[in-house]
Design an enzyme around this catalytic site. Structure first.
Site, mmCIF file in Angstrom:
data_model
loop_
_atom_site.group_PDB
_atom_site.id
_atom_site.type_symbol
_atom_site.label_atom_id
_atom_site.label_comp_id
_atom_site.label_asym_id
_atom_site.label_seq_id
_atom_site.Cartn_x
_atom_site.Cartn_y
_atom_site.Cartn_z
ATOM 1 C CB THR A 168 -1.046 0.007 1.135
ATOM 2 O OG1 THR A 168 -0.393 -0.201 2.379
ATOM 3 C CG2 THR A 168 -2.095 -1.056 0.921
ATOM 4 N NE ARG A 173 -7.942 -8.389 -19.898
ATOM 5 C CZ ARG A 173 -8.124 -9.633 -19.512
ATOM 6 N NH1 ARG A 173 -7.748 -10.617 -20.298
ATOM 7 N NH2 ARG A 173 -8.702 -9.919 -18.370
ATOM 8 N NE ARG A 204 0.906 -7.270 -20.012
ATOM 9 C CZ ARG A 204 0.143 -8.168 -20.608
ATOM 10 N NH1 ARG A 204 0.660 -9.033 -21.467
ATOM 11 N NH2 ARG A 204 -1.145 -8.250 -20.322
#
Lengths: 280, 280, 280, 280
Positions: free
Chosen positions: C71, C94, C201
């Site tokens: 967080t 996505r 990615r």
């Protein structure tokens, strides 16, 4: 098989059934969880005890919908198998609060299936709606559009096939396909987020090709959770949000006073929208 | 009733059953959707066709878990009814990707039920873990803690009752209750997010009082989706993530080389953690 | 202009600068909020007071990253303007936990700009990786692929232009374009979700065309939050998660014992992965 | 310091300033990103070019708000430091789409600060609103409530202090505190989700103690993004959503026809709400 869970016989009947959409698309219900009683049960844990008769459930569901108490509607879940053109998938996926598993053209070969609009959808650019369609174009030009779309989709697929044949990686081959090719996915969503999707995508401003999917899904909602469906139509789909200024105008009209756009503070466009709502 | 949906007989048996947790809490499964086969089905639409034998499903689920392909696990959903102390609810709700309907003390009156830890949980502040517990405290002091907790909870409830009797609004009356009072809620979550909850809250660093809920839920996962459960234990719950530096140390050790903390670049704490993992 | 907010001089220098990606794409930083000190500040409100020297900030950030205390990393935010091919946009989106405003081809006309891979990316389908690329194909065939991609993209754009000229609605005209056409969007995301994007990615299993975007962004992260960048590389990007069985094997190896795949319980693929990690 | 980012001078002036709320609470702006122009910029990338004058920006923002085009409002972000009673924090956190770092009583010791309502808030349970407050109670009983709240909070804090002194773990000690103790957190949220929070929590049905926080924040929104603020008040905060049946009634009234609740299909409660909106 037997289950002790909530069962919706009307929805069971259409499980796995194809609802045809567009020329090659479909919507199928694969799985679901909960029904109207699940919404009621959740509301009652939050808001305390209540009675159990059907018309009181309806009253409670109406109350929840009218007052934007949305969390009880999250207690129902549904999973669809959908086949849809890629350009529709691109709009659909903007609804982030759902789970998706899409057919991957990196792993698998796409079928030669593409969307061709029929005559009634070959329309000119709308004048008053920057994103929409206006009146239908000439038969002749319609045919030219259809012919070109078919020609180009076929041609790009031929290149795609040639690439695959010669061993080019699938993930690169597929970039040559046009946006009207069909893809498919599992789409799982809770009832609250489903209704938000329907409200935005069954709207007249939504593109026709996604609207027909949203309408098909709305029909399924009617089987699944009839009380929620009724509340949704009454308090959401056919309701209107009226601005502070619009409410002022309406108060004056109801009291028999004269009003004018100039004194209302509204833009021309908003004024026209309000007059249309009032049937003026 | 009959359904054409996926059914999990082992889970059906325990539907609505109370799993007792702490002194007054429980976990109950109210509804569910999908099973291991739903994960497999979603993976196959994404990643192409595969075979159907059970051990191959297990292999596919292991593969998904090992490679962080998380979306297929979102295809299963479960809904619990949970009764839990408010201070536990405050930690639990930090997991945002779930649907919750909580019993509201603005609408309804809370029962006189509060959590009292048993002796074995009356522990001192941990020295090496700023957030945790150390060794158990003396019998005598334990008894004092228990007595005080009971006394204070009873007293604040008496004031609460008095407030309600005299007509004070419920929403203000309840602010006098202590954080160990029980609340309850429906908690609905997909399998992926459920496993994230379990991983964080069944961990030894989690507070004991939420850990026992996470462990109860993990047990239910075992009935529900046994292949996913096995993959989760193997690749997640009992796996460890090793840093770049830790991997370097391990490579040297495996090759029979000498290593020292000083040359490793690791902090004392991290070094100790790695040595513990290696059983050194 | 002057501000009392946290400022990152290194990032200010490159605000609005184009980082070129692929043949026509780019990444530009448009706005940002917070820096490493914001992560530290948030962690300290949660975990109590600490000291202020730089190396202790680094230690705290390492600790947070190592223990999945995610967080505090949500306290930083960044907004990019990105130009990217549609098929890349389809993978990118996505990642649901971000805000996006995309250029709409319902409202506006797309430019005639499409992606053509260069020779080095015209590769065959990978054998051992169902989704990836293998070795580069022949010069001759590469040239054929490039020629076909150019030909088809040009041809479909010609039809698109003709449609628009004759007044066909933009929302239907655009469905004829191929997936390698460029689109653009604003993408706003917090640091935690940005790092998740990069981890997935910038991975070697990601498709090359999205990987180059992720790598560009990772570079920007280095300017923006250098301590977080270092922690991310050490504990996430170049770390490995080892399963329960893999840890057993490693313990045996470290203790000089013999191990075999058969006794390890691992699949061939997993065994090979672990051996590669160990440099065996 | 200097920045090339968007700067809002009016908001800079109040950065880090305490806005007092309730007896010990506050709201402070710690950081922000973007302003009205960021909303406009995002809308223009989506919906095409437009002109640049201020009144046209206002028109565009009004249009977005009126038509639920919510994504451009996600382009602005703000971070607050908030001190608030635990029972308020429990309502606040139900807004899931925000980032939070809360002061942890597992790590740190809570101060002896608790919320005591003033006389004007010591009200009876509402008759027509199951969750709300009715008229103020007698001076005498008010004083009794205040005395009891103070007494019980002090007493439970004494036990808490004793627990800590004797070495009991902090995570267990704190469970003895009452729900009116203050906690604090960083709360970071985008403008769209901030406005949703304000709409629900500045509403007259919200509990007074969270409403005063929502109103304070709404005031800050006015400095930060004045055009968005105006649009929000006009099209959201002071707008009303009218159901299908309510719209029918209004159409009849505007046309000078007679209407009755019986023929309208509305419940008594809904009918009364509509008549109140119409000033009847």
């Amino acid at each position: 098989m037997k289950t002790r869970r909530v069962v919706v016989p009307e929805l069971e009947k259409v499980l796995h059934k194809d609802y045809k959409v567009l020329d090659h698309g479909f919507v199928r219900v694969i799985d679901y969880m909960g029904d109207d009683s699940s919404v009621v049960q959740a509301a009652r844990v939050s808001y305390g005890k209540g009675t159990k008769h059907v018309n009181q459930d309806a009253g409670l569901i109406n109350y929840l919908m009218r007052h934007f108490h949305t969390t009880p509607f999250e207690m129902c879940e549904i999973k669809f198998h959908v086949k849809l053109p890629i350009f529709v998938a691109r709009q659909w996926i903007r609804h982030r609060t759902a789970s998706i598993n899409e057919y991957s053209a990196r792993y698998s070969i796409l079928d030669k299936e593409f969307y061709i609009p029929d005559d009634s959808q070959i329309s000119e650019q709308s004048c008053d709606n920057a994103q929409g369609r206006g009146k239908v174009l000439s038969k002749e030009f319609s045919q030219e559009v259809i012919d070109l779309l078919k020609h180009d989709a076929t041609l790009t697929y031929n290149s795609y096939s040639r690439f695959l044949e010669k061993g080019l990686a699938r993930e690169i081959s597929r970039i040559n396909l046009t946006l009207n090719y069909y893809t498919q996915w599992y789409w799982k969503v809770n009832l609250h987020n489903l209704l938000r999707f329907v409200r935005l995508r069954a709207d007249e401003h939504a593109q026709y090709e996604i609207r027909v999917y949203a309408e098909t899904i709305l029909n399924i909602v009617k089987f699944w959770v009839p009380l929620t469906y009724n509340a949704f139509v009454e308090y959401c789909l056919e309701a209107k949000t009226l601005s502070k200024s619009a409410l002022n105008v309406i108060r004056q009209l109801v009291n028999g006073q004269e009003v004018s756009r100039e004194s209302s503070g509204m833009s021309k466009r908003e004024w026209n929208d309000v007059m249309m709502i009032l049937g003026k």
